[in-house]
Design an enzyme around this catalytic site. Structure first.
Site, short mmCIF file in Angstrom:
data_model
loop_
_atom_site.label_atom_id
_atom_site.label_comp_id
_atom_site.label_asym_id
_atom_site.label_seq_id
_atom_site.Cartn_x
_atom_site.Cartn_y
_atom_site.Cartn_z
N LEU A 77 2.81 17.49 -46.84
CA LEU A 77 1.62 17.99 -47.54
C LEU A 77 1.82 19.43 -47.94
O LEU A 77 2.56 20.17 -47.29
CB LEU A 77 0.40 17.87 -46.63
CG LEU A 77 0.04 16.43 -46.22
CD1 LEU A 77 -1.12 16.45 -45.26
CD2 LEU A 77 -0.29 15.60 -47.44
N CYS A 78 1.10 19.82 -48.97
CA CYS A 78 1.11 21.19 -49.48
C CYS A 78 0.97 22.18 -48.32
O CYS A 78 0.10 21.96 -47.50
CB CYS A 78 -0.05 21.33 -50.44
SG CYS A 78 -0.62 23.00 -50.69
N PRO A 79 1.71 23.24 -48.19
CA PRO A 79 2.75 23.69 -49.12
C PRO A 79 4.16 23.30 -48.69
O PRO A 79 5.12 23.88 -49.17
CB PRO A 79 2.60 25.21 -49.05
CG PRO A 79 2.28 25.46 -47.60
CD PRO A 79 1.47 24.26 -47.14
N ASP A 133 2.46 14.03 -52.11
CA ASP A 133 1.26 14.86 -52.25
C ASP A 133 1.11 15.28 -53.72
O ASP A 133 1.96 16.00 -54.25
CB ASP A 133 1.40 16.11 -51.36
CG ASP A 133 0.19 17.03 -51.49
OD1 ASP A 133 -0.68 16.79 -52.36
OD2 ASP A 133 0.12 18.00 -50.71
N HIS A 192 -4.23 20.79 -47.52
CA HIS A 192 -4.07 19.55 -46.75
C HIS A 192 -5.19 18.54 -46.87
O HIS A 192 -5.00 17.45 -47.35
CB HIS A 192 -3.91 19.86 -45.27
CG HIS A 192 -2.53 20.30 -44.95
ND1 HIS A 192 -2.24 21.57 -44.56
CD2 HIS A 192 -1.38 19.63 -45.01
CE1 HIS A 192 -0.94 21.66 -44.39
NE2 HIS A 192 -0.40 20.51 -44.65
#
Ligand code: SF4
Lengths: 77, 348
Positions: free
Chosen positions: A12-14, A39, B46
């Site tokens: 997931l980001c980042p 993502d 997230h």
């Protein structure tokens, strides 16, 4: 010029950006890196990171559950 | 003889203060690059990425976005492992929840110091303002950050520099102290006025803090995790899962994480090789994981909990699939728990 791939699925980001950044640090100008992510935020974040870091996004594909981004490593790193 | 262009590294969180601090220093002809630390607790993206994947409203990473607006490079560092020491053993304790803000700032500035030494940069910039935050940005704690990080007078806070002793960049004339600011206190008005002056209109609104550790609900779930494990150690997956779903603990040795929407269900499904996975089969309903050391009766109870949150909650029986991490799936027919059968203290 060499082609490389990076599997950033389920990150997931980042984290996808961090993995790209760390991988690109070990590549040479002209090398191409294909990143596969799940993502969708990566579709914004990876191109943004490339723009500010001097790399080119050659192709960007949203395939539903996954996206693929093809990067050409630039000279300025 | 031309003077060398001085280089500064700014801690960029994605909020307005660090954005302004960078602009103030850029205006003085300094080359600025940004650094952002990923601790695993960052609010960034997230939950938005997991829940309701709305591809028309893509979530941006604020730190990256800010860096692009400022025209600077951003370096993002994964500090998940190193950060454990900060969170588990904070020398200065926790804030209102499980946020070790003062130790966290010391840690981040120390990491920035290592970075500038390795990259030939001259000094560090942060968007801190005296009195802005109750723990890490007080008049008596700002010097603690400078001292304990080892950065000393290489640490410049452009937004409140005039309230602090001159730093090396000011004394050496790399930056003009008179063009720095004297902001203090909790008011956001001076920042907003400066943002207007710079023509900055779009920025992340300042919330309680930059990470989940300042969130009361998250802190309850993290404290619960620590209480029910032999040690307080954690992995990245543990802390990411705390951001997802409803967490229900019927007994000390196991808990159930129930997805609240399809996006969360997909995300939890990604853990099917690590934890038992429950999926509602006979009607629309959520996906869930069971974390801990459940026995067969516990798994059946978990299935009844999952059934309670599905469309079949009022039916006599619902079919739930139970996937084992080692492979293999069983089908369970269970009676959904009634709302009153889930005591309030099971819900974290
Ligand atoms: S809010 Fe979180 S990231 Fe920000 S200083 Fe506190 S502990 Fe660190």
């Amino acid at each position: 010029m060499t082609d490389f791939t990076l599997d950033a699925r389920r990150l997931l980001c980042p984290l996808p950006v961090i993995r790209v950044q760390d991988r690109v640090a070990g590549l040479s100008p002209g090398d191409r890196l294909e990143v596969v992510c799940s993502d969708p935020g990566a579709l914004n974040d990876i191109p943004a990171w490339c723009r500010m870091s001097g790399h080119r996004v050659l192709d960007l594909r949203d395939e539903g559950d996954e996206c693929r981004i093809l990067i050409e490593v630039g000279a300025a790193r | 003889m031309t003077r060398p262009v001085r280089k500064a590294l700014a801690l960029v969180s994605g909020g307005l203060d660090s954005m302004l601090a960078v602009r103030v220093i850029q205006e003085q002809g300094i080359h600025v690059e940004g650094i952002n630390f990923f601790t695993g607790f960052c609010v960034e993206g997230h939950t938005h990425a997991i829940r309701n994947r709305d591809r028309n409203r893509r979530k941006r990473n604020n730190a990256l976005w800010v860096a692009e607006q400022l025209g600077i490079r951003l370096h993002i560092e994964d500090v998940v492992e190193e950060y454990k020491e900060v969170l588990l053993y904070p020398r200065h304790g926790y804030g209102a929840h499980l946020n070790p803000c003062l130790d966290c700032k010391v840690f981040m500035v120390r990491k920035a110091l290592e970075w500038i030494r390795g990259h030939g940069f001259d000094f560090i910039v942060t968007g801190e303002v005296i009195g802005q935050r109750p723990m890490s940005q007080r008049k008596d704690t700002l010097p603690v950050v400078a001292r304990e990080s080892g950065a000393g007078d290489l640490l410049l806070r452009p937004l409140c520099a005039q309230n602090l002793p001159p730093t090396l960049p000011e004394r050496e004339g790399w930056v003009d102290r008179s063009a720095l600011y004297d902001f203090s206190g909790r008011t956001r008005k001076p920042q907003m006025a400066l943002a207007r002056r710079f023509g900055i209109e779009d920025y992340a609104q300042p919330a309680g803090g930059c990470c989940f550790l300042t969130d009361a609900q998250y802190a309850v779930k993290l404290a619960d995790l620590w209480r029910h494990r032999p040690s307080r150690d954690y992995g990245l997956d543990d802390i990411l899962l705390l951001k997802v779903g409803r967490h229900i603990r019927p007994a000390p040795h196991f808990k159930v994480i129930v997805a609240r929407d399809e996006g969360e269900g997909r995300y939890l499904g990604g853990y099917r090789r690590q934890l038992p996975l429950l999926e509602t089969l006979s009607c629309p309903g959520p996906t869930a994981l069971v974390d801990g050391d459940p026995d067969p009766a516990d798994l059946e109870l978990a299935a009844r909990i999952v059934a309670r949150y599905g469309k079949g909650r009022d039916l006599a029986q619902v079919e739930i699939g139970l996937g084992h991490p080692q492979g293999g799936e069983r089908r369970l027919r269970v009676a959904p728990l009634r709302p009153h059968e889930i005591p309030a203290d099971w819900l974290l």
